[in-house]
Design an enzyme around this catalytic site. Structure first.
Site, PDB file in Angstrom:
ATOM      1  N   ARG A 147       7.387   5.038   7.599  1.00  0.00           N
ATOM      2  CA  ARG A 147       6.740   3.882   8.193  1.00  0.00           C
ATOM      3  C   ARG A 147       8.045   2.851   8.555  1.00  0.00           C
ATOM      4  O   ARG A 147       7.605   2.193   9.426  1.00  0.00           O
ATOM      5  CB  ARG A 147       6.236   2.962   6.861  1.00  0.00           C
ATOM      6  CG  ARG A 147       4.659   3.542   6.521  1.00  0.00           C
ATOM      7  CD  ARG A 147       4.069   3.452   5.199  1.00  0.00           C
ATOM      8  NE  ARG A 147       4.056   1.641   5.275  1.00  0.00           N
ATOM      9  CZ  ARG A 147       3.837   1.130   3.776  1.00  0.00           C
ATOM     10  NH1 ARG A 147       3.765   1.601   2.912  1.00  0.00           N
ATOM     11  NH2 ARG A 147       3.792  -0.329   4.164  1.00  0.00           N
TER      12      ARG A 147
ATOM     13  N   ASP B  33       1.653   5.373  -1.132  1.00  0.00           N
ATOM     14  CA  ASP B  33       1.240   3.867  -1.529  1.00  0.00           C
ATOM     15  C   ASP B  33      -0.169   3.603  -1.211  1.00  0.00           C
ATOM     16  O   ASP B  33      -1.168   4.358  -0.693  1.00  0.00           O
ATOM     17  CB  ASP B  33       2.012   3.116  -0.289  1.00  0.00           C
ATOM     18  CG  ASP B  33       3.415   3.018  -0.951  1.00  0.00           C
ATOM     19  OD1 ASP B  33       3.768   3.057  -2.263  1.00  0.00           O
ATOM     20  OD2 ASP B  33       4.227   2.713   0.102  1.00  0.00           O
TER      21      ASP B  33
ATOM     22  N   ARG C 186       3.891  10.649  -4.709  1.00  0.00           N
ATOM     23  CA  ARG C 186       3.306   9.472  -4.708  1.00  0.00           C
ATOM     24  C   ARG C 186       2.954   8.985  -3.376  1.00  0.00           C
ATOM     25  O   ARG C 186       3.509   9.354  -2.268  1.00  0.00           O
ATOM     26  CB  ARG C 186       4.177   8.264  -5.287  1.00  0.00           C
ATOM     27  CG  ARG C 186       4.555   8.451  -6.561  1.00  0.00           C
ATOM     28  CD  ARG C 186       5.300   7.175  -7.139  1.00  0.00           C
ATOM     29  NE  ARG C 186       5.572   7.531  -8.587  1.00  0.00           N
ATOM     30  CZ  ARG C 186       5.799   6.576  -9.642  1.00  0.00           C
ATOM     31  NH1 ARG C 186       5.410   5.280  -9.254  1.00  0.00           N
ATOM     32  NH2 ARG C 186       5.969   6.839 -10.887  1.00  0.00           N
TER      33      ARG C 186
END
Lengths: 244, 244
Positions: A197, A52, A50
């Site tokens: 992140r 974001d 995935r």
């Protein structure tokens, strides 16, 4: 059926990430629709991970099974005529039947781009995080070494992931500085949810001396999410490469 | 009335250029609306020049007259809260009554960015022109010198301008190469319609050996538009600075 592997680039700015949603504005929705138009089959792609909303990719990998007679290498150009201008197929090839974009993956490399400038800018704003306070690059480089190797990265995941173990191996964490642009290259065998992140957010705290470089070792070993930095914004992140 | 000067940055991707249009999606429409909301006056800004659809600016200059009591320096932050995220006021200050963003200008500097790579990319695609054939930088640098100085640039304008003379002085034409990114910096006392884009289009022809560097002198002196290169696309162009 043949198994086709695609390498994709996309600008994630306008998308709710990779993963398909009902009537959703996602990269997978756009790609699957383009492949269906081309093959007239009800295919669904398998993506390597995935991503974001707002995250970009230069080397995203997908595979899909097809009975179409379109030569594997032709998918690249044929799909590019059907895809919006923020998604690009870089290559298409036939792979062995057991290749799976996600489960066959041995690791990934991400980049994260910071523009370290007290004056923000609108040009290119979707491709970096503008951080206004001056960052101490030497401190960041000292701190970065503690992430290398195999550790329990429990402190470096946000809620939303579903994993059996939070142990991961980071094989590379390089920092390149070019004027006010700071680029982080982070490679490893796998990443927890928002892990890159949060690593970058923690290194930013080191860069403004809110966290000492040597504290990073303790933050990792304690495993408490709150002691690490905030997640740096999505727009700075780019999936560069998936390793097989 | 006070005369306020603003320096603006904008990402031209989503706009039909600077110049206002009725119900138009232009930078001036957005800016004037923001200033009117703030001052409650029916003001109209004066811009330093038109820019085409898709062209960016880092140092666009405007001025406007106002009776508002808002301190000049406050306009910057106040407007930034009202402007869309692709327009940014960099500075605001009070200037003498006779300052006119366009007529007081003594010159401008533009940049033009080429990405010279056989593989196109979607990341950052609105900020450069991706040119796939390999460019000969040394030939381009040789050709560039012929543009310097005062010349009749009749061959380097497209229809749509309205000027009394096509004589202009180019004071700078620098070329910076950084990996696959080629940046042109062109400064002069004024520019004809699409002049920078046609200069770059001509230098591209030099870079693939369709025009010899020394032919540029003849193309300038003959003044025939068709002998120069095509206009390079708008997205690579950015107004960097206006000189006063």
């Amino acid at each position: 059926m043949r198994n086709i592997k695609l390498i994709l680039e996309y600008d994630g700015t306008g998308y709710n990430g990779w993963q398909k949603q009902k009537h959703g504005m996602t990269v997978q929705n756009k790609l699957d629709k383009a492949i269906r138009t081309l093959t007239k089959e009800d295919i669904e792609t398998l993506g390597s991970s995935r991503t974001d909303s707002g995250v970009h990719a230069r080397g995203y990998v997908v595979n899909f099974k097809t009975n179409s007679r379109i030569p594997a290498e032709r998918f690249k150009d044929a799909l590019n005529t059907k895809l919006p201008d923020d998604i690009l197929v870089i290559s298409s090839e036939e792979v062995s039947d057991d290749f799976h974009a996600r489960y066959s993956s041995k690791g990934k490399m991400y980049s994260y781009t910071i523009r370290n400038n007290e004056v923000p800018t609108v040009i290119g704003r979707n491709y970096f995080y503008n951080y206004e306070k001056k960052l101490d690059i030497e401190a960041i480089k000292l701190a970065a070494q503690y992430f290398l190797g195999t550790h329990d990265f429990k402190a470096f995941q946000n809620k939303g992931g579903s994993v059996k173990t939070t142990v991961r191996t980071i094989t590379q964490l390089d920092i390149e500085v070019n004027n006010d642009i700071i680029k982080f290259y982070v490679a490893g065998n796998g990443f927890l949810y928002n892990m890159v992140r949060i690593i970058v957010g923690t290194l930013i705290m080191v860069g403004i001396h809110k966290i000492e470089p040597s504290d990073v070792e303790k933050i990792i070993s304690e495993g408490i999410r709150q002691k690490a930095g905030k997640s740096a914004p999505a727009c700075g992140l780019c999936l560069e490469k998936v390793f097989y």
